[in-house]
Scaffold this motif. Sequence first.
Motif, PDB file in Angstrom:
ATOM      1  N   GLY A 519       5.055   5.991  35.255  1.00 23.67           N
ATOM      2  CA  GLY A 519       3.634   6.055  34.936  1.00 23.67           C
ATOM      3  C   GLY A 519       2.913   7.235  35.542  1.00 23.67           C
ATOM      4  N   THR A 520       3.652   8.153  36.214  1.00 25.40           N
ATOM      5  CA  THR A 520       3.003   9.312  36.848  1.00 25.40           C
ATOM      6  C   THR A 520       3.644  10.597  36.346  1.00 25.40           C
ATOM      7  OG1 THR A 520       4.518   9.165  38.721  1.00 25.40           O
ATOM      8  CG2 THR A 520       2.399   8.025  38.920  1.00 25.40           C
ATOM      9  N   ALA A 521       3.570  10.814  35.026  1.00 26.71           N
ATOM     10  CA  ALA A 521       4.176  12.003  34.429  1.00 26.71           C
ATOM     11  C   ALA A 521       3.535  13.264  34.972  1.00 26.71           C
ATOM     12  CB  ALA A 521       4.036  11.968  32.909  1.00 26.71           C
ATOM     13  N   THR A 522       4.362  14.296  35.198  1.00 22.07           N
ATOM     14  CA  THR A 522       3.904  15.579  35.711  1.00 22.07           C
ATOM     15  C   THR A 522       4.169  16.657  34.668  1.00 22.07           C
ATOM     16  OG1 THR A 522       4.429  14.923  37.972  1.00 22.07           O
ATOM     17  CG2 THR A 522       4.167  17.285  37.554  1.00 22.07           C
ATOM     18  N   GLU A 523       3.148  17.453  34.365  1.00 22.80           N
ATOM     19  CA  GLU A 523       3.335  18.591  33.457  1.00 22.80           C
ATOM     20  C   GLU A 523       4.008  19.708  34.253  1.00 22.80           C
ATOM     21  OE1 GLU A 523       2.903  19.719  29.492  1.00 22.80           O
ATOM     22  OE2 GLU A 523       1.946  17.967  30.369  1.00 22.80           O
ATOM     23  N   LEU A 524       5.254  20.011  33.930  1.00 22.10           N
ATOM     24  CA  LEU A 524       5.991  21.002  34.703  1.00 22.10           C
ATOM     25  C   LEU A 524       5.450  22.402  34.444  1.00 22.10           C
ATOM     26  CD1 LEU A 524       9.721  19.848  34.400  1.00 22.10           C
ATOM     27  CD2 LEU A 524       7.985  19.187  36.073  1.00 22.10           C
ATOM     28  N   THR A 525       5.630  23.263  35.442  1.00 23.51           N
ATOM     29  CA  THR A 525       5.218  24.661  35.336  1.00 23.51           C
ATOM     30  C   THR A 525       6.447  25.564  35.414  1.00 23.51           C
ATOM     31  OG1 THR A 525       4.980  24.972  37.719  1.00 23.51           O
ATOM     32  CG2 THR A 525       3.063  24.093  36.521  1.00 23.51           C
ATOM     33  N   THR A 526       6.248  26.828  35.091  1.00 23.63           N
ATOM     34  CA  THR A 526       7.326  27.809  35.228  1.00 23.63           C
ATOM     35  C   THR A 526       7.830  27.852  36.667  1.00 23.63           C
ATOM     36  OG1 THR A 526       6.508  29.151  33.408  1.00 23.63           O
ATOM     37  CG2 THR A 526       7.892  30.262  35.031  1.00 23.63           C
ATOM     38  N   ASP A 527       6.919  27.750  37.628  1.00 24.15           N
ATOM     39  CA  ASP A 527       7.325  27.766  39.036  1.00 24.15           C
ATOM     40  C   ASP A 527       8.224  26.577  39.372  1.00 24.15           C
ATOM     41  OD1 ASP A 527       6.019  30.100  39.539  1.00 24.15           O
ATOM     42  OD2 ASP A 527       4.308  29.210  40.582  1.00 24.15           O
ATOM     43  N   ASP A 528       7.950  25.410  38.784  1.00 23.96           N
ATOM     44  CA  ASP A 528       8.801  24.233  39.023  1.00 23.96           C
ATOM     45  C   ASP A 528      10.223  24.506  38.553  1.00 23.96           C
ATOM     46  OD1 ASP A 528       6.722  22.646  40.050  1.00 23.96           O
ATOM     47  OD2 ASP A 528       6.126  22.000  38.041  1.00 23.96           O
ATOM     48  N   VAL A 529      10.348  25.111  37.368  1.00 25.24           N
ATOM     49  CA  VAL A 529      11.662  25.395  36.798  1.00 25.24           C
ATOM     50  C   VAL A 529      12.404  26.410  37.659  1.00 25.24           C
ATOM     51  CG1 VAL A 529      12.861  26.403  34.820  1.00 25.24           C
ATOM     52  CG2 VAL A 529      10.975  24.792  34.460  1.00 25.24           C
ATOM     53  N   LEU A 530      11.720  27.491  38.031  1.00 25.18           N
ATOM     54  CA  LEU A 530      12.369  28.534  38.836  1.00 25.18           C
ATOM     55  C   LEU A 530      12.796  27.994  40.192  1.00 25.18           C
ATOM     56  CD1 LEU A 530      10.089  31.632  38.106  1.00 25.18           C
ATOM     57  CD2 LEU A 530      12.339  31.135  37.150  1.00 25.18           C
ATOM     58  N   ARG A 531      11.946  27.192  40.805  1.00 21.63           N
ATOM     59  CA  ARG A 531      12.276  26.668  42.135  1.00 21.63           C
ATOM     60  C   ARG A 531      13.482  25.734  42.053  1.00 21.63           C
ATOM     61  NH1 ARG A 531       9.347  25.517  47.288  1.00 21.63           N
ATOM     62  NH2 ARG A 531      10.527  23.859  48.301  1.00 21.63           N
ATOM     63  N   ALA A 532      13.557  24.912  41.004  1.00 22.85           N
ATOM     64  CA  ALA A 532      14.685  23.984  40.863  1.00 22.85           C
ATOM     65  C   ALA A 532      16.003  24.737  40.805  1.00 22.85           C
ATOM     66  CB  ALA A 532      14.507  23.135  39.611  1.00 22.85           C
ATOM     67  N   VAL A 533      16.008  25.877  40.133  1.00 22.29           N
ATOM     68  CA  VAL A 533      17.239  26.662  40.017  1.00 22.29           C
ATOM     69  C   VAL A 533      17.523  27.407  41.318  1.00 22.29           C
ATOM     70  CG1 VAL A 533      18.321  28.592  38.807  1.00 22.29           C
ATOM     71  CG2 VAL A 533      17.049  26.862  37.518  1.00 22.29           C
ATOM     72  N   ILE A 573      14.334  37.272  42.556  1.00 19.26           N
ATOM     73  CA  ILE A 573      15.110  37.940  41.499  1.00 19.26           C
ATOM     74  C   ILE A 573      14.822  37.310  40.145  1.00 19.26           C
ATOM     75  CG2 ILE A 573      17.460  38.224  40.617  1.00 19.26           C
ATOM     76  CD1 ILE A 573      18.326  38.771  43.521  1.00 19.26           C
ATOM     77  N   LEU A 574      14.773  35.972  40.095  1.00 20.06           N
ATOM     78  CA  LEU A 574      14.500  35.304  38.823  1.00 20.06           C
ATOM     79  C   LEU A 574      13.080  35.580  38.349  1.00 20.06           C
ATOM     80  CD1 LEU A 574      16.218  31.835  39.426  1.00 20.06           C
ATOM     81  CD2 LEU A 574      17.176  33.935  38.467  1.00 20.06           C
ATOM     82  N   ASP A 575      12.136  35.512  39.272  1.00 19.27           N
ATOM     83  CA  ASP A 575      10.727  35.748  38.925  1.00 19.27           C
ATOM     84  C   ASP A 575      10.518  37.159  38.375  1.00 19.27           C
ATOM     85  OD1 ASP A 575       7.796  36.590  39.656  1.00 19.27           O
ATOM     86  OD2 ASP A 575       7.785  34.407  39.775  1.00 19.27           O
TER      87      ASP A 575
END
Length: 786
Positions: A519-533, A573-575
Amino acid sequence: MAIDEVLPEFADAFPFESFNRMQSEALPALLERDDNVVVSAPTASGKTAIAEVAICRALEADGTALFLAPLRALTNEKESEWERFEDLGYSVYVVTGERDLNPRRAERADILVMTPEKADSATRKHDSPRYGFVTDVDCCIIDEVHLLDSDRRGSVLEVTISRLRRLCDPRIVALSATMPNVDDVAEWLDAPAETTFAFGEEYRPVPLEAGVKTYSHGENAFADKYRRLYRALDLVEPHLREDGQGLVFVSSRQDTVQAAKKTRDELAERDVPMGARGDYDFHQEAEQLQNETLRKSVLDGVGFHHAGLSKDDKTLVERWFREGTLGLLFSTSTLAWGVNLPARCVVIRDTKLHDPLEGEVDMSPLDVLQMLGRAGRPGYDDQGYAWVVCDRSDADKYRQLLRDGKEIESRLATDLDAHLNAEIVLGTVRDIDDVLDWIETTFYAVRARSAPDRYDSDGQLRDRVSDTLEQLVDRGFVERDGLSLSPTRLGRLASKFYLRLDTAREFADLARRADGGDGTATELTTDDVLRAVATAAEFDSASARKDERDAVRAVLGDRERDLDPGPRKVLAILDSSMDSATPAELRSDAWVIRQNALRLLAALRAFLDHLGTAAAANLAARVEARIEHGVSEDAVGLTALDGVGSGRASRLATKGLQSPADVREAGVSGLVEAGLSEGVAKQVVGSAQSLPDLRFDWGEFPESVASGGNEMCEVTVTNQGDGARAGVRVTVNGHEMTTTDGYLGTTTLPVGVFGGDADTLTYTTEVHFPDLPLAPVSASRTVRIE
């Protein structure tokens, strides 16, 4: 023994007329028995011919042979070398990750060539039509089986061979440089004593004198390289003066170039007679070289060789060195594993190397022994000379290595959980008993019995496997019902993408954040994706040198200050790669890090797709495309078009064409105006027309609704382009009402229009493509509350 007497039908498959002493002693085991065979022999003693005899035996019986090469570069060389088999009417097919697989060619091939990693992938997918050919292998040749001891790759080879034996039980022929515990490998492969060979140094074509030379270590790493270079030249110079040849191994491609440059000047100062500047024919041939620095260097008799050179340049360098035109060659370790280029004197200048993922690491003992084994040219030299140049503190370690060799160890324990999970996903392990049976098929079990002081004892080994299984269940990768085991969706995804399980768990958690199952969905950001990797376990060992940290700060500023320097460097490097703006200080490691990151991003996209939302998966797809192509956010959708890479995408975006829809509208004439040739423009427009082309129909949607009133309406999304998977979501004032995922042709969603407390209601229909780097497409309607 003459080849035409032993294998008359295959005499033309060999580049020589008779087998040497070592090969002849192994022939009865290869040709007169069906047992598995293990051969340990000195480098350059002729093990390749053993592999070719095993292949001939398989072909003679109308079977299929699989050759496992230790490096991808060597698979291509085998394809070229084994044109001799093609000339005899047999088909050779190389299967690597860098080529699109042709399943029909693979199925019809008589000789398959793969790396262990590709064979691992193929055996994991053996029940698919594309990879079914791997279960038809009758003979598997493992070239350099001592790769089992490699930190990163050893466990892959180990589990792949164990799996292949369960799938189709081919004959195994394992070849290795000299290893003290050849009997352990033979026990693992069930090779009897009669087909297990440990050929000693007396079988080496040229006797070898090997030793360690030290140098005075300073404070400056750059200056140390030149101290070691001068030490190496001191060792090589006497042989050069006697028309011998020298081979010097250094740690990186760039170092081969720099060492060759410095050496040309140094040899000139020492007045060492080398080079062919007066040879007109050689001058003309050298003009064919594509690498300008190499073109200048070879005229002085000094060459360099690394994987970054073109195939033609490498071929010329190798031929000139074999012919003696080049007296001195600088190379990376790749040359030691594959190309047969012996020299009278071999020197390892660098025992440490920079790994983009691990920082400074010691060269593996296997690499050291492989390189030193290249000393001595059969037929030319009476003696080979091999030297390790190292700091005094490391000298005893290398002396012991040269004296005692290197026992082959199993590396399976380092990622036992991921490999066990893969076997459960494959279905080869279905219950608790299967788990214990599986571990007994591994080299790990053999070494645990052979060296219990270094490994767990048998009882502890079983406990360890049981504990690993418990962890897989507890962490959600495996389900257990009584004694039965089955993989979860998480386990399947982790195996499919070869992820470390810590990474898979993190990706799954991120996907569930996006999905909001709690019930607490989060709209992911580009930063979330980059940090996960960047924080994935695959990058745990990444490090940042002091001179790189300022460049990292320049990219990230104060962002992500909580990260350690290594992951923060990966993030920088990814950014910066997303806009092709990677600072010069980070570029030496950027390519390797990007390639690993792209694999992880593809995996993350799948996790977000299956466990999260289409919107989150589409975001990952766009980030992945930006890193791969180095394009801005407004141009990334263009990379979905055939014929459009980073340059064309950026050019079109600056002309206001930022999406496939813009390209369709502009047509061929518009793209020509934007700077594309007419032929390319037609291709690009054709590709754009095949991508999704959406229309929104809101039907009888009201402009207003009474307060407290309600109406049930519909919105229809129609795709007029080619079909594609999509997630369709309807929101009202930013709150999700309804969603559907699937193959998008025509989709109709119910929309409830309810008069509430707000003055207006804004309904938005969004379409996200989880597999394509296309920006979301949306349409809105506003309803007044009266």
